[in-house]
Design a protein around this motif. Structure first.
Motif, PDB file in Angstrom:
ATOM      1  N   GLU A   1       0.817  -1.196   0.000  1.00 12.41           N
ATOM      2  CA  GLU A   1       0.000   0.000   0.000  1.00 12.41           C
ATOM      3  C   GLU A   1       0.859   1.259   0.000  1.00 12.41           C
ATOM      4  O   GLU A   1       0.583   2.222  -0.730  1.00 12.41           O
ATOM      5  N   ALA A   2       1.908   1.277   0.811  1.00 11.18           N
ATOM      6  CA  ALA A   2       2.786   2.448   0.861  1.00 11.18           C
ATOM      7  C   ALA A   2       3.461   2.677  -0.484  1.00 11.18           C
ATOM      8  O   ALA A   2       3.565   3.828  -0.956  1.00 11.18           O
ATOM      9  N   LEU A   3       3.906   1.605  -1.133  1.00  8.05           N
ATOM     10  CA  LEU A   3       4.523   1.744  -2.446  1.00  8.05           C
ATOM     11  C   LEU A   3       3.524   2.218  -3.490  1.00  8.05           C
ATOM     12  O   LEU A   3       3.873   2.996  -4.392  1.00  8.05           O
ATOM     13  N   ARG A   4       2.285   1.779  -3.368  1.00 10.22           N
ATOM     14  CA  ARG A   4       1.259   2.223  -4.319  1.00 10.22           C
ATOM     15  C   ARG A   4       1.067   3.742  -4.238  1.00 10.22           C
ATOM     16  O   ARG A   4       1.021   4.431  -5.259  1.00 10.22           O
ATOM     17  N   VAL A   5       0.973   4.263  -3.027  1.00 11.07           N
ATOM     18  CA  VAL A   5       0.809   5.707  -2.838  1.00 11.07           C
ATOM     19  C   VAL A   5       2.057   6.443  -3.328  1.00 11.07           C
ATOM     20  O   VAL A   5       1.972   7.488  -3.980  1.00 11.07           O
ATOM     21  N   LEU A   6       3.217   5.897  -3.010  1.00  4.53           N
ATOM     22  CA  LEU A   6       4.463   6.529  -3.428  1.00  4.53           C
ATOM     23  C   LEU A   6       4.571   6.602  -4.940  1.00  4.53           C
ATOM     24  O   LEU A   6       4.955   7.643  -5.499  1.00  4.53           O
TER      25      LEU A   6
ATOM     26  N   LEU B   1       0.132  16.851  -4.643  1.00  3.91           N
ATOM     27  CA  LEU B   1       1.349  16.178  -4.208  1.00  3.91           C
ATOM     28  C   LEU B   1       1.420  16.110  -2.680  1.00  3.91           C
ATOM     29  O   LEU B   1       1.787  15.074  -2.113  1.00  3.91           O
ATOM     30  N   GLN B   2       1.062  17.196  -2.011  1.00  2.00           N
ATOM     31  CA  GLN B   2       1.081  17.194  -0.550  1.00  2.00           C
ATOM     32  C   GLN B   2       0.045  16.233   0.015  1.00  2.00           C
ATOM     33  O   GLN B   2       0.292  15.579   1.035  1.00  2.00           O
ATOM     34  N   LEU B   3      -1.099  16.136  -0.638  1.00  2.00           N
ATOM     35  CA  LEU B   3      -2.104  15.165  -0.214  1.00  2.00           C
ATOM     36  C   LEU B   3      -1.553  13.749  -0.314  1.00  2.00           C
ATOM     37  O   LEU B   3      -1.761  12.917   0.584  1.00  2.00           O
ATOM     38  N   ASN B   4      -0.813  13.476  -1.381  1.00  2.00           N
ATOM     39  CA  ASN B   4      -0.184  12.162  -1.526  1.00  2.00           C
ATOM     40  C   ASN B   4       0.857  11.917  -0.435  1.00  2.00           C
ATOM     41  O   ASN B   4       0.962  10.801   0.098  1.00  2.00           O
ATOM     42  N   LEU B   5       1.641  12.947  -0.107  1.00  2.00           N
ATOM     43  CA  LEU B   5       2.643  12.791   0.949  1.00  2.00           C
ATOM     44  C   LEU B   5       1.974  12.508   2.291  1.00  2.00           C
ATOM     45  O   LEU B   5       2.459  11.670   3.079  1.00  2.00           O
ATOM     46  N   ASN B   6       0.867  13.185   2.579  1.00  2.00           N
ATOM     47  CA  ASN B   6       0.134  12.924   3.823  1.00  2.00           C
ATOM     48  C   ASN B   6      -0.437  11.519   3.835  1.00  2.00           C
ATOM     49  O   ASN B   6      -0.407  10.833   4.864  1.00  2.00           O
ATOM     50  N   THR B   7      -0.957  11.079   2.690  1.00  2.00           N
ATOM     51  CA  THR B   7      -1.494   9.720   2.590  1.00  2.00           C
ATOM     52  C   THR B   7      -0.390   8.692   2.767  1.00  2.00           C
ATOM     53  O   THR B   7      -0.581   7.650   3.417  1.00  2.00           O
ATOM     54  N   LEU B   8       0.786   8.978   2.215  1.00  2.00           N
ATOM     55  CA  LEU B   8       1.920   8.079   2.370  1.00  2.00           C
ATOM     56  C   LEU B   8       2.336   7.977   3.828  1.00  2.00           C
ATOM     57  O   LEU B   8       2.604   6.880   4.340  1.00  2.00           O
ATOM     58  N   SER B   9       2.387   9.109   4.522  1.00  2.00           N
ATOM     59  CA  SER B   9       2.727   9.091   5.941  1.00  2.00           C
ATOM     60  C   SER B   9       1.713   8.278   6.729  1.00  2.00           C
ATOM     61  O   SER B   9       2.076   7.460   7.593  1.00  2.00           O
ATOM     62  N   ASP B  10       0.423   8.471   6.431  1.00  2.00           N
ATOM     63  CA  ASP B  10      -0.627   7.705   7.119  1.00  2.00           C
ATOM     64  C   ASP B  10      -0.482   6.214   6.834  1.00  2.00           C
ATOM     65  O   ASP B  10      -0.673   5.379   7.738  1.00  2.00           O
ATOM     66  N   SER B  11      -0.149   5.882   5.589  1.00  2.00           N
ATOM     67  CA  SER B  11       0.006   4.473   5.224  1.00  2.00           C
ATOM     68  C   SER B  11       1.154   3.825   5.990  1.00  2.00           C
ATOM     69  O   SER B  11       1.038   2.681   6.472  1.00  2.00           O
ATOM     70  N   ILE B  12       2.265   4.542   6.106  1.00  2.00           N
ATOM     71  CA  ILE B  12       3.407   4.022   6.872  1.00  2.00           C
ATOM     72  C   ILE B  12       3.010   3.800   8.326  1.00  2.00           C
ATOM     73  O   ILE B  12       3.317   2.750   8.924  1.00  2.00           O
ATOM     74  N   CYS B  13       2.323   4.771   8.910  1.00  2.00           N
ATOM     75  CA  CYS B  13       1.921   4.655  10.318  1.00  2.00           C
ATOM     76  C   CYS B  13       0.948   3.501  10.519  1.00  2.00           C
ATOM     77  O   CYS B  13       1.074   2.734  11.492  1.00  2.00           O
ATOM     78  N   GLU B  14      -0.031   3.353   9.633  1.00  2.00           N
ATOM     79  CA  GLU B  14      -1.032   2.298   9.788  1.00  2.00           C
ATOM     80  C   GLU B  14      -0.460   0.912   9.542  1.00  2.00           C
ATOM     81  O   GLU B  14      -0.904  -0.066  10.138  1.00  2.00           O
ATOM     82  N   THR B  15       0.550   0.826   8.679  1.00  2.00           N
ATOM     83  CA  THR B  15       1.112  -0.477   8.326  1.00  2.00           C
ATOM     84  C   THR B  15       2.094  -0.986   9.365  1.00  2.00           C
ATOM     85  O   THR B  15       2.057  -2.172   9.752  1.00  2.00           O
ATOM     86  N   TRP B  16       2.978  -0.121   9.848  1.00  2.00           N
ATOM     87  CA  TRP B  16       4.077  -0.604  10.679  1.00  2.00           C
ATOM     88  C   TRP B  16       4.047  -0.148  12.140  1.00  2.00           C
ATOM     89  O   TRP B  16       4.812  -0.656  12.948  1.00  2.00           O
ATOM     90  N   PHE B  17       3.187   0.810  12.463  1.00  2.00           N
ATOM     91  CA  PHE B  17       3.169   1.308  13.832  1.00  2.00           C
ATOM     92  C   PHE B  17       1.881   0.855  14.531  1.00  2.00           C
ATOM     93  O   PHE B  17       0.835   0.746  13.894  1.00  2.00           O
ATOM     94  N   PRO B  18       1.933   0.593  15.830  1.00  2.00           N
ATOM     95  CA  PRO B  18       0.763   0.108  16.545  1.00  2.00           C
ATOM     96  C   PRO B  18      -0.286   1.202  16.719  1.00  2.00           C
ATOM     97  O   PRO B  18       0.060   2.384  16.786  1.00  2.00           O
ATOM     98  N   PRO B  19      -1.544   0.829  16.806  1.00  2.00           N
ATOM     99  CA  PRO B  19      -2.579   1.835  17.053  1.00  2.00           C
ATOM    100  C   PRO B  19      -2.452   2.381  18.461  1.00  2.00           C
ATOM    101  O   PRO B  19      -1.921   1.714  19.354  1.00  2.00           O
ATOM    102  N   PRO B  20      -2.903   3.629  18.702  1.00  2.00           N
ATOM    103  CA  PRO B  20      -2.832   4.202  20.047  1.00  2.00           C
ATOM    104  C   PRO B  20      -3.611   3.357  21.051  1.00  2.00           C
ATOM    105  O   PRO B  20      -4.675   2.809  20.733  1.00  2.00           O
ATOM    106  N   GLN B  21      -3.088   3.246  22.232  1.00  2.00           N
ATOM    107  CA  GLN B  21      -3.757   2.518  23.283  1.00  2.00           C
ATOM    108  C   GLN B  21      -4.728   3.433  24.012  1.00  2.00           C
ATOM    109  O   GLN B  21      -4.419   4.584  24.272  1.00  2.00           O
ATOM    110  N   GLY B  22      -5.886   2.941  24.361  1.00  2.00           N
ATOM    111  CA  GLY B  22      -6.837   3.773  25.069  1.00  2.00           C
ATOM    112  C   GLY B  22      -8.180   3.115  25.164  1.00  2.00           C
ATOM    113  O   GLY B  22      -8.425   2.041  24.693  1.00  2.00           O
TER     114      GLY B  22
END
Length: 312
Positions: free
Chosen positions: A259-264, A291-312
């Motif tokens: 997914e991250a590569l697709r956005v990139l 382009l900035q929208l794509n960069l934001n989407t890419l950042s979100d994709s990286i966070c959703e793919t490899w980083f854990p969701p917030p605890q709460g």
């Protein structure tokens, strides 16, 4: 190699905040010099710095006017502004503190020293008397820390997430400076202004690209050439193309990267179709928005793919 997702997340954001602190310091320095060099009566407003960092809503909730002192306090010393230099340094320090075991030993010492320097001097550096020395110290120390990390880390997952954060933040800042800075300073009515070369030179300095531009393109500073250089020059470390190519290199070895590569790749395709010579100001703004929208989407994709969701 495997690593904890929490560690990867903190390394990613450490790199983003260090890059943000350096870029904001460079931008503030270049703009201060522009205001002092430009002929009296032609000075642009200080609100441009706030708009470049997309921080106008927070600023207007705190200050009534865009004065030099208010804007510089907001960008240099405000502890609650996520775009401020001091806030970025504090956030970088916290992320380094919790990942010290995967970073070079000296990294914590240098980041901690930068934090104490900022805590002690940022407030007194809002005025012009101390501002230059403070900003120069910030971006010089950030460069030293980044150089230390890049020159000593193994090319493993820790390095990859640091590079991803570093390159994403840099690409974002480059697009912001060209979009808001050029759009606000060089509207169509100002295109033939005698101060235009000064403005474009200031934008190049804010991106640490003046010397490279002159060696690669030549001494004549023209709008189309600057925009094309900062977006498409593959050999320039601060160009958008260089950053996107670097992100692709670091994403490729990671698992679950589809997914991250697709956005990139969507961003990279947009960039290949870009031609500054054929782009009017309004079309340039629309292109950068996408382009900035794509960069934001890419950042979100990286966070959703490899980083854990917030605890709460």
């Amino acid at each position: 190699m495997t690593m904890l997702s929490r560690v990867a997340e903190r390394l990613f954001w450490m790199a983003r905040y260090l890059e943000r602190a350096e870029d904001t310091a460079r931008l503030t320095q270049a703009y201060t010099h522009l205001v002092m060099d430009i002929p009296e009566g032609s000075e642009p407003g200080w609100d441009i710095l706030v708009n470049i960092l997309d921080a106008a809503p927070m600023y207007t909730s705190r200050f009534r006017v865009y004065s030099e002192q208010n804007v510089l306090r907001f960008l240099i010393a405000d502890p609650d502004n996520s775009s401020s230099i001091h806030h970025s340094i504090v956030a970088a320090r916290e992320n380094v503190r919790t990942t010290r075991d995967v970073l070079p030993e000296e990294a914590w010492e240098h980041v901690n020293e930068l934090y104490h320097y900022s805590r002690e001097t940022s407030e007194s550096s809002i005025g012009r008397r101390n501002r230059h020395a403070f900003l120069e110290q910030v971006y010089t120390r950030c460069q030293m820390i980044n150089g230390l990390i890049i020159s000593t880390l193994c090319r493993d997952h820790a390095y990859r997430f640091i590079k991803l954060g570093h390159l994403l933040e840099r690409a974002d800042m480059t697009t912001r400076v060209i979009d808001v800075g050029a759009g606000a300073l060089l509207g169509e009515e100002n295109a033939k202004s005698p101060v235009t070369p000064l403005v474009w030179a200031s934008l190049l300095r804010s991106l640490s690209a003046m010397g490279t531009y002159r060696r690669t393109i030549g001494p004549l500073i023209e709008a189309d050439a600057v925009v094309d250089f900062m977006f498409c020059e593959a050999s320039l470390p601060r160009s958008v193309k260089f950053c996107l190519d670097g992100i692709r290199k670091e994403l490729t070895p990671l698992h679950n990267n589809k997914e991250a590569l697709r956005v990139l790749e969507s961003s990279r395709r947009k960039l290949t179709r870009f031609n500054a010579d054929e782009t009017q100001p309004e079309k340039l703004h629309q292109f950068i928005d996408r382009l900035q929208l794509n960069l934001n989407t890419l950042s979100d994709s990286i966070c959703e793919t490899w980083f854990p969701p917030p605890q709460g």
